[in-house]
Design a protein around this motif. Structure first.
Motif, mmCIF file in Angstrom:
data_model
loop_
_atom_site.group_PDB
_atom_site.id
_atom_site.type_symbol
_atom_site.label_atom_id
_atom_site.label_comp_id
_atom_site.label_asym_id
_atom_site.label_seq_id
_atom_site.Cartn_x
_atom_site.Cartn_y
_atom_site.Cartn_z
ATOM 1 N N ASP A 244 0.816 -1.216 0.000
ATOM 2 C CA ASP A 244 0.000 0.000 0.000
ATOM 3 C C ASP A 244 0.852 1.269 0.000
ATOM 4 O O ASP A 244 0.448 2.291 0.539
ATOM 5 N N CYS B 191 0.293 5.350 1.479
ATOM 6 C CA CYS B 191 0.962 5.408 2.780
ATOM 7 C C CYS B 191 1.592 6.774 2.973
ATOM 8 O O CYS B 191 2.298 7.270 2.094
ATOM 9 N N ASP C 234 -5.628 -2.283 13.520
ATOM 10 C CA ASP C 234 -5.021 -1.015 13.883
ATOM 11 C C ASP C 234 -5.379 -0.679 15.327
ATOM 12 O O ASP C 234 -6.456 -1.003 15.810
ATOM 13 N N LYS D 278 -1.162 7.964 14.296
ATOM 14 C CA LYS D 278 -2.054 7.068 13.561
ATOM 15 C C LYS D 278 -1.355 5.725 13.356
ATOM 16 O O LYS D 278 -0.156 5.679 13.062
ATOM 17 N N THR D 279 -2.096 4.647 13.503
ATOM 18 C CA THR D 279 -1.493 3.324 13.374
ATOM 19 C C THR D 279 -2.014 2.590 12.145
ATOM 20 O O THR D 279 -3.195 2.653 11.810
ATOM 21 N N GLN D 280 -1.106 1.902 11.462
ATOM 22 C CA GLN D 280 -1.423 0.940 10.400
ATOM 23 C C GLN D 280 -0.551 -0.276 10.686
ATOM 24 O O GLN D 280 0.510 -0.464 10.084
ATOM 25 N N ASN E 185 -0.551 -3.378 10.119
ATOM 26 C CA ASN E 185 -0.191 -4.380 9.114
ATOM 27 C C ASN E 185 1.218 -4.136 8.585
ATOM 28 O O ASN E 185 1.876 -5.053 8.093
ATOM 29 N N ARG E 186 1.658 -2.875 8.655
ATOM 30 C CA ARG E 186 2.974 -2.518 8.098
ATOM 31 C C ARG E 186 4.113 -2.748 9.084
ATOM 32 O O ARG E 186 5.284 -2.656 8.705
ATOM 33 N N ALA F 251 3.981 2.245 9.846
ATOM 34 C CA ALA F 251 3.070 1.728 10.871
ATOM 35 C C ALA F 251 2.593 2.829 11.812
ATOM 36 O O ALA F 251 1.463 2.813 12.277
#
Length: 692
Positions: free
Chosen positions: A105, A109, A140, A148-150, A152-153, A208
């Motif tokens: 992504d 991102c 998340d 902010k959290t992602q 998966n990364r 992330a």
């Protein structure tokens, strides 16, 4: 020193270096994700693999010490290779494993263009993946309004965990699960509590953890980047202001080992949305009790009519907390031209005065000198709220070991162990007389440090407390050749510059508190002074940036430029002169503050002798040469501290109070920021810590 051969280059390095540091000293580039110079070694990403001659497999250079390398059979220096086929294949394998579960992504991102994973995949990775299974998915996490959290990364480098635990001193983040099920989380998905939490955004090598307020606002290649200085507190953190057109999009830290290292507070980082709301973009004049838009000529005419009808002793000038040295110099020049002795740059009523010398109001030990102190006494200050980056430096020294920290005042969680000695001036008097046990701790120390906060020396009895603190510093040996441990911690970015310029009442002049009283003056000029309430009766001219308290009280409003919209000098709490640069332009008809004062001086018949910033600075440097010494700290003459210690006076009763009640709402820019309002509400517990 130990001799090594790195890629055919012979180098001498200290024995306590890691192989990674040794390789970099030899000029080799070693990729890494988990390793960071200011954090403990984790050794869990394995991207920094190198080949050590004689070792059966590649070694993690961040976790392998130089002293652990064995010499050759005939005593030859250890040989390390960072570009051998073994290293190349090993790094490609590590990168392939790291990308197994990483989502594709990048186009959406926020880390795109500034991503370590992107860069190192290009430099050290392979062009395809052999992984055909489903990628793992991680929910998340909610960790507050700033980050902010992602997840998966996330590649589990644990930089964020180590930062919050070691530097910030708040165990906000940790890892749960094992193997493929490992996750970085705040356990109960609470908001992070640290006032330094935004630094994990810079530390995260993937996308992330990103900036929540900045999310999807801009790409890095769209932004103009300007090096500047922060004014949210008196530390003078070095920052980079990124703007697109006229709009500031984000603020990032710059490296400065002696000031902020590479950290900044959350207020410094996320204040930028307050720069574009509630802005003053045109002059206003009050008529029939209401403010109406006016031209510059109308505003100046209204001011001139009032000033010319008032006697000089009935005109006063107060400088605010965010003012630059240049505009305060112009303000003082205007006051002198008008013959007024009523001028003050201490709107909080602090007792500091330049007549006792610079050493009486500087953080004399210097910020980097905190790391040399072996005993610290905090007097009426909460550095975690007043100067978060400086507080992190005290914690850094505490983690080195053998440090006792005593506190006189509020007993707050400062992220390191402290001893509550007492609440008010009585305890300080005991230390000064040697009757308190902590006086012995300070006397036994080689470099004792006494930090005096603004909360202790403001208001009635403030001068007596400052005098007592100087007496205590002399009594315990904190002031001696090669070390001056008497240190004043300021909360306002403009304060030291104002004291250096002599922005204190002249002979027969009134201080800020007296000027604000009803009937004291006919005309009061407020240069960005929003933290003082001028009582009814005086004609108030407010020159500033936001529709805040000062503008609400004003009879004439002159719109000025914020710190990101002008070039200016600022002096931090240790006396270091630093330059802030213009990253954008003020909105509408607003102008730089020194230029407003120069134009107003013509109308008042008190023309100032400069027409450009260069001419102003030339006059400034001639009058005060030390302002020309950019980014240097000259030790202040401590001889005036003896005179200060003899002043004495009646000590105030009751406990010392910290100068900052709410870290996030200390100035007009902060109070205009929606992000700071949310942080303030979280800190007060007005909204739940956990995500709804």
């Amino acid at each position: 020193m130990t001799k090594l051969i790195v890629d055919g280059i012979e180098v001498d390095v200290p024995a306590d270096y890691t192989l990674l540091q040794a390789c970099e000293q030899a000029g080799a580039e070693v990729p890494r994700f988990c390793f960071h110079e200011r954090l403990s070694i984790a050794g869990n990403c394995r991207m920094c693999l190198v080949e050590v001659k004689g070792a059966p497999k590649p070694v993690a250079s961040c976790a392998w010490g130089v002293r652990d390398c064995r010499p050759g059979p005939n005593g030859e220096p250890p040989v390390i290779s960072t570009r051998s086929p073994m290293v190349k294949k090993a790094r490609e394998g590590v990168m392939e494993f790291l990308l197994i579960n990483h989502p594709l992504d990048c186009p959406i991102c926020d880390q795109g263009g500034e991503c370590d994973l992107q860069d190192q995949a290009m430099a050290y990775g392979v062009d395809s993946s052999r992984f055909a299974e489903n990628k793992r998915a991680v929910e998340d996490k909610y960790i507050g309004p700033l980050v902010k959290t992602q997840m998966n990364r996330c590649i589990q480098c644990t930089r964020c965990v180590r930062f919050t635990t070691e530097v910030a001193g708040v165990a906000d983040l940790g890892a749960i699960g094992r193997g493929e099920d490992m996750e970085i989380t705040s356990y109960l998905e609470n908001a992070m509590r640290s006032e330094l939490q935004g630094n994990v955004i810079d530390l995260c090598p993937v996308g992330a953890l990103t900036s929540k307020p900045y999310a999807f606002k801009a790409r890095p290649w769209e932004l103009s980047k300007t090096e500047s200085v922060d004014v949210m507190d008196a530390v003078g953190s070095n920052i980079r202001v990124d703007a697109r057109g006229r709009e500031v999009m984000r603020i990032l830290p710059r490296l400065h080992e002696a000031v902020n290292e590479e950290w900044i507070s959350d207020k410094t980082r996320f204040i930028w949305d307050g720069l574009k709301t509630q802005r003053l973009d045109r002059p206003y004049v009050r008529e029939n009790g209401r403010l109406r838009p006016a031209s510059w000529a109308e505003a100046f005419a209204a001011i001139a009519a009032r000033v010319k009808s008032a006697r000089p002793e009935r005109v006063g000038f107060i400088a605010g907390d965010l003012a630059s040295v240049e505009e305060m110099f112009a303000l003082k020049a205007l006051a002198d031209k008008l013959g007024s002795a009523n001028i003050d740059g201490r709107q909080d009523g602090t007792a500091l005065d330049p007549r006792f010398g610079r050493a009486s109001y500087l953080f004399n030990a210097s910020i980097v000198g905190i790391e040399e102190a072996d005993a610290i006494l905090l007097v009426g200050t909460n550095p975690r709220r007043e100067a978060p980056v400086l507080n992190a430096r005290i914690r850094k020294r505490w983690r080195m070991g053998q440090l006792q920290v005593g506190v006189i005042g509020e007993n707050a969680d400062l992220t390191y162990d402290t001893q509550a000695l007492g609440a008010g001036a009585e305890t300080l008097a005991e230390i000064a007389s040697g009757a308190h046990s902590f006086a012995g701790v300070l006397k036994a120390a080689q470099k004792p440090l006494i930090v005096v906060g603004q909360g202790a020396i403001s208001g009635e009895g403030g001068l007596a407390v400052l005098s007592l603190a100087a007496k205590a510093a002399l009594a315990v040996g904190a002031v001696k050749d090669g070390w001056n441990g008497f240190s004043v911690l300021h909360t306002a970015a403009a304060r030291v510059g104002a004291l250096d310029l002599g922005l204190v009442p002249g002979q027969g002049g009134l201080d800020a508190a007296a000027m604000a009283k009803a009937g004291a003056l006919d005309v009061v000029f407020l240069l960005g002074a929003d933290e003082i309430a001028v009582e009814p009766g005086a004609f108030v001219v407010y020159q500033g940036t936001h529709g805040d308290r000062g503008a609400h009280r004003a009879d004439v409003i002159l719109p000025g430029a914020a710190y990101t919209e002008k070039a200016g000098s600022y002096v931090n709490t240790e006396g270091r002169v630093q330059l802030g640069n213009r990253a954008g332009f003020p909105p509408g008809d607003a102008r730089e503050d020194w230029a407003i004062l120069r134009a107003l001086s013509d109308v008042l018949g008190a023309r100032l002798a400069f027409d450009s910033l260069q001419q102003l600075r030339k006059a400034l440097y001639e009058a005060h040469p030390h302002f020309a010494s950019i980014d240097t700290v000259a030790p202040a003459d401590a001889s005036g501290l003896a005179a200060l210690a003899e002043v004495g006076g009646a000590l105030p009763r009751g406990p010392f109070r910290g100068a900052v009640e709410d870290l996030y709402l200390t100035n007009p820019i902060a109070r205009a920021s929606a992000v700071m309002a949310e942080c303030s509400a979280l800190a007060k517990g007005a909204v739940p810590l956990a995500a709804e």
